[in-house]
Motif scaffolding. Sequence first.
Motif, PDB file in Angstrom:
ATOM      1  N   ILE A 115       0.844  -1.197   0.000  1.00 47.46           N
ATOM      2  CA  ILE A 115       0.000   0.000   0.000  1.00 47.46           C
ATOM      3  C   ILE A 115       0.880   1.247   0.000  1.00 47.46           C
ATOM      4  CG2 ILE A 115      -1.733   1.293   1.298  1.00 47.46           C
ATOM      5  CD1 ILE A 115      -2.729  -1.382   2.394  1.00 47.46           C
ATOM      6  N   GLY A 116       0.619   2.146  -0.963  1.00 53.97           N
ATOM      7  CA  GLY A 116       1.428   3.360  -1.064  1.00 53.97           C
ATOM      8  C   GLY A 116       0.893   4.507  -0.239  1.00 53.97           C
ATOM      9  N   GLY A 117      -0.404   4.536   0.019  1.00 55.64           N
ATOM     10  CA  GLY A 117      -0.988   5.619   0.801  1.00 55.64           C
ATOM     11  C   GLY A 117      -2.413   5.303   1.198  1.00 55.64           C
ATOM     12  N   ASN A 172      -8.679   1.929 -11.609  1.00 51.71           N
ATOM     13  CA  ASN A 172      -7.311   2.166 -12.060  1.00 51.71           C
ATOM     14  C   ASN A 172      -7.259   3.469 -12.835  1.00 51.71           C
ATOM     15  OD1 ASN A 172      -4.848   1.774 -13.959  1.00 51.71           O
ATOM     16  ND2 ASN A 172      -4.643   0.178 -12.406  1.00 51.71           N
ATOM     17  N   ILE A 173      -6.488   4.425 -12.314  1.00 49.54           N
ATOM     18  CA  ILE A 173      -6.368   5.744 -12.925  1.00 49.54           C
ATOM     19  C   ILE A 173      -4.876   6.046 -13.099  1.00 49.54           C
ATOM     20  CG2 ILE A 173      -6.936   8.189 -12.737  1.00 49.54           C
ATOM     21  CD1 ILE A 173      -9.114   7.362 -10.692  1.00 49.54           C
ATOM     22  N   ALA A 174      -4.472   6.237 -14.351  1.00 54.07           N
ATOM     23  CA  ALA A 174      -3.085   6.598 -14.663  1.00 54.07           C
ATOM     24  C   ALA A 174      -2.099   5.626 -14.004  1.00 54.07           C
ATOM     25  CB  ALA A 174      -2.799   8.039 -14.231  1.00 54.07           C
ATOM     26  N   ARG A 175      -2.347   4.331 -14.213  1.00 56.63           N
ATOM     27  CA  ARG A 175      -1.480   3.267 -13.712  1.00 56.63           C
ATOM     28  C   ARG A 175      -1.379   3.240 -12.180  1.00 56.63           C
ATOM     29  NH1 ARG A 175       3.687   3.130 -17.897  1.00 56.63           N
ATOM     30  NH2 ARG A 175       2.438   2.826 -19.815  1.00 56.63           N
ATOM     31  N   THR A 176      -2.375   3.800 -11.544  1.00 57.50           N
ATOM     32  CA  THR A 176      -2.459   3.778 -10.078  1.00 57.50           C
ATOM     33  C   THR A 176      -3.779   3.115  -9.689  1.00 57.50           C
ATOM     34  OG1 THR A 176      -1.195   5.831  -9.919  1.00 57.50           O
ATOM     35  CG2 THR A 176      -2.410   5.150  -7.965  1.00 57.50           C
ATOM     36  N   SER A 177      -3.704   2.149  -8.786  1.00 59.40           N
ATOM     37  CA  SER A 177      -4.906   1.424  -8.340  1.00 59.40           C
ATOM     38  C   SER A 177      -5.466   2.055  -7.074  1.00 59.40           C
ATOM     39  CB  SER A 177      -4.574  -0.051  -8.083  1.00 59.40           C
ATOM     40  OG  SER A 177      -4.121  -0.670  -9.270  1.00 59.40           O
ATOM     41  N   PHE A 178      -6.782   2.308  -7.083  1.00 61.51           N
ATOM     42  CA  PHE A 178      -7.474   2.887  -5.943  1.00 61.51           C
ATOM     43  C   PHE A 178      -8.468   1.846  -5.417  1.00 61.51           C
ATOM     44  CE2 PHE A 178      -5.989   6.388  -8.468  1.00 61.51           C
ATOM     45  CZ  PHE A 178      -5.629   7.370  -7.560  1.00 61.51           C
ATOM     46  N   PHE A 179      -8.261   1.401  -4.177  1.00 56.48           N
ATOM     47  CA  PHE A 179      -9.153   0.450  -3.510  1.00 56.48           C
ATOM     48  C   PHE A 179      -9.955   1.246  -2.480  1.00 56.48           C
ATOM     49  CE2 PHE A 179      -5.218  -1.450  -4.776  1.00 56.48           C
ATOM     50  CZ  PHE A 179      -5.542  -2.673  -5.333  1.00 56.48           C
ATOM     51  N   TYR A 180     -11.273   1.215  -2.587  1.00 54.92           N
ATOM     52  CA  TYR A 180     -12.039   2.089  -1.695  1.00 54.92           C
ATOM     53  C   TYR A 180     -13.284   1.399  -1.159  1.00 54.92           C
ATOM     54  CZ  TYR A 180     -15.093   2.881  -5.734  1.00 54.92           C
ATOM     55  OH  TYR A 180     -15.963   2.713  -6.790  1.00 54.92           O
ATOM     56  N   THR A 181     -13.745   1.910  -0.037  1.00 51.21           N
ATOM     57  CA  THR A 181     -15.007   1.483   0.568  1.00 51.21           C
ATOM     58  C   THR A 181     -15.659   2.700   1.184  1.00 51.21           C
ATOM     59  OG1 THR A 181     -16.057  -0.060   2.114  1.00 51.21           O
ATOM     60  CG2 THR A 181     -13.951   0.878   2.775  1.00 51.21           C
ATOM     61  N   GLY A 235       3.848   0.621   4.265  1.00 49.25           N
ATOM     62  CA  GLY A 235       2.818   0.046   3.406  1.00 49.25           C
ATOM     63  C   GLY A 235       2.495  -1.402   3.654  1.00 49.25           C
ATOM     64  N   TYR A 236       3.217  -2.037   4.582  1.00 54.58           N
ATOM     65  CA  TYR A 236       2.960  -3.444   4.902  1.00 54.58           C
ATOM     66  C   TYR A 236       2.089  -3.527   6.162  1.00 54.58           C
ATOM     67  CZ  TYR A 236       6.592  -4.787   1.574  1.00 54.58           C
ATOM     68  OH  TYR A 236       7.327  -4.975   0.432  1.00 54.58           O
ATOM     69  N   ALA A 294      -2.185   2.268  -4.496  1.00 56.36           N
ATOM     70  CA  ALA A 294      -0.973   1.486  -4.741  1.00 56.36           C
ATOM     71  C   ALA A 294      -0.589   1.584  -6.207  1.00 56.36           C
ATOM     72  CB  ALA A 294      -1.180   0.029  -4.357  1.00 56.36           C
ATOM     73  N   LYS A 295       0.705   1.672  -6.456  1.00 56.34           N
ATOM     74  CA  LYS A 295       1.240   1.644  -7.816  1.00 56.34           C
ATOM     75  C   LYS A 295       1.535   0.209  -8.254  1.00 56.34           C
ATOM     76  CE  LYS A 295       2.077   5.920  -9.521  1.00 56.34           C
ATOM     77  NZ  LYS A 295       1.768   6.353 -10.907  1.00 56.34           N
ATOM     78  N   GLN A 296       1.850  -0.634  -7.287  1.00 59.12           N
ATOM     79  CA  GLN A 296       2.249  -1.997  -7.594  1.00 59.12           C
ATOM     80  C   GLN A 296       1.020  -2.899  -7.738  1.00 59.12           C
ATOM     81  OE1 GLN A 296       4.920  -3.240  -4.534  1.00 59.12           O
ATOM     82  NE2 GLN A 296       6.263  -1.474  -4.738  1.00 59.12           N
ATOM     83  N   ASN A 297       1.250  -4.082  -8.276  1.00 63.87           N
ATOM     84  CA  ASN A 297       0.196  -5.085  -8.407  1.00 63.87           C
ATOM     85  C   ASN A 297       0.131  -5.879  -7.103  1.00 63.87           C
ATOM     86  OD1 ASN A 297      -1.737  -6.823  -9.336  1.00 63.87           O
ATOM     87  ND2 ASN A 297      -0.329  -8.051 -10.569  1.00 63.87           N
ATOM     88  N   ILE A 298      -0.820  -5.533  -6.233  1.00 64.32           N
ATOM     89  CA  ILE A 298      -0.879  -6.130  -4.903  1.00 64.32           C
ATOM     90  C   ILE A 298      -2.154  -6.943  -4.741  1.00 64.32           C
ATOM     91  CG2 ILE A 298       0.503  -4.275  -3.902  1.00 64.32           C
ATOM     92  CD1 ILE A 298      -2.028  -3.097  -2.739  1.00 64.32           C
TER      93      ILE A 298
END
Length: 452
Positions: free
Chosen positions: A2-4, A49-58, A119-120, A69-73
Motif C-alpha cells: 500500500i502506497g498511501g 485504475n487511474i493513470a497506472r495507479t490502483s485505488f481500492f475504496y469502501t 505500506g505493509y 498502490a502503484k504496484q500489483n498487490i
Amino acid sequence: MIGGVFIYNHKGEVLISRVYRDDIGRNAVDAFRVNVIHARQQSRFPVVNIARTSFFYTKRSNIWLCAVAKQNINAAMVFEFLNKMIDIMQSYFGKISEENIKNNFVLIYELLDEILDFGYPQNSDTGVLKSFITQQGVRPITREEQTNVTSAVTGQIGWRREGIKYRRNELFLDVIESVNLLMSQQGQVLSTHVAGRVVMKSYLSGMPECKFGINDKITVDNRTKNPLDSTNINNNSTTNGSTNPSTTTGTTTTTKTAIAIDDCQFHQCVKLSKFESEHSISFIPPDGEFELMRYRTTKDISLPFRVIPLVREIGRTKMEVKVVVKSNFKPTLIGQKIEIRIPTPSNTCDVQLLCMKGKAKYKSSDNAIVWKMKRMGGMKESQLSAEIELLPNDKKKWNRPPISMNFEVPFAPSGFKVRYLKVFEHKLNYSDSDTVKWVRYIGKSGLYETRS
C-alpha cells in the motif's frame, strides 16, 4: 504494498492523508476525488485504475476510505485492511462520521503508523493496540507493557491479556442465522442458503480454555471430510443458568442430528489443530464480545415461512392481490418483527386493503403494500387481500417484482445446535459448573423473496 491511505468526506475533502511510499503523490488525492467521488456516474467497482495507479475504496455513511498502490498487490488483503481499520476506529470512537474523524485525527494517524509499516500491514488486533494507544493519544509504555506487546506480536495470546477478574463468570453464546430464499409462484424453491454466525460474550476470569460442540456430525466440504464426532455430549451444560426460553426450544423444529456446512471460518483464537485431530472447537476466548465462527449451508434448511401469492389482473385499470403467509415451525415458538412488502405497479392510484392480522398500508413512495405483524405463532396462517385501482397506461406490461419478507424466529433454520459448551480454568480453580452460560438462537430473514 500500500502506497498511501486517504479518508474523504462526502464533498471530496481530504480528512486524513498518510503516504507511505514516494511513488504516490498529491495528484493521486485529486484523481480519486474527480474520477470517483465527483463522477457523474457512480462507479460500480470497488477498484479503480487511474493513470497506472490502483485505488481500492469502501464507503461508510458519508465517509470514503481509500488505499492507493502503484504496484500489483493482493486486492483481498487491501480490503481486509480497510475493513479492519474501520472496526478499529469504531472500537475507539464509535460511529464513523466526519465529526468523529476530525475530533480524533491525531489518534487515527497514530493508528495508521502502528498498523502499516512502509505500506505493509502489521498488528491490527484491537486488544493489542488498546494496550498502548489510548483515546487521548500515546502514553508512555512501561517495561511490563512493552513485554506484553512484544509477546502479542511474536505469536502468543495477543487477543487476551492476563489478570482479568470477574466476580461472576458468565458466557453468552448467540447463534445468529440469516435465511436467503428465492421461491417461484408455484412454491418451488429456486435457491436457498443460510449464512450463520456464532457470536460470544465472554466475562471469564483468568485464562480459561473453552470447548464448544455442535451437532453429532458435521461435514465441512472445504476443511475436512471426516465427520465431527461429539459422542461425549452433556446437553445440560448448554443451558446452565439460562432462563431464555429459546435456549431449550430453539432447535426443536428439526429432528436432524447432523448438518452439512459448505464452508466455515473461525476466529484466530480457535486451535485449528485440535479441530482437525479431535473434531472439537477449543479456544481461549477474548474478553468481551467477539465472533467465534462463520458458516454457510445450503442443504436441509427449514424455511420458517411460506408466502403464497395470487395476483389477478382485471382489465387494464384493476388488479386483485391475495397473499397468504404460513408459518412452518412448531406452535410453541413465536415469530416476531414480521413484515411483508408486496410491490404494486407505478400507475397505482388507489388501494383497498383487508388483512386478518396485523396492519397493512400502501406506500406510494415505494410502490408497495407494507404488511406488518408484531408476532405470529407456529403452524398458523394469515391472509391479506387488496383491490388496486390503476391509471390507464400505454407503457409496456408491468414486470412483477418478487414479494419480500422480513422476520425473526427463535431457532436456527439450518438445524445448527449447541451440544455442549465447557469452560476450564486450572490456575484460578473454578470449574465448568461455576460458570453461568446462556445460549440463544436467532433466525432472521436475509433476502427472502417469492415471485408473484
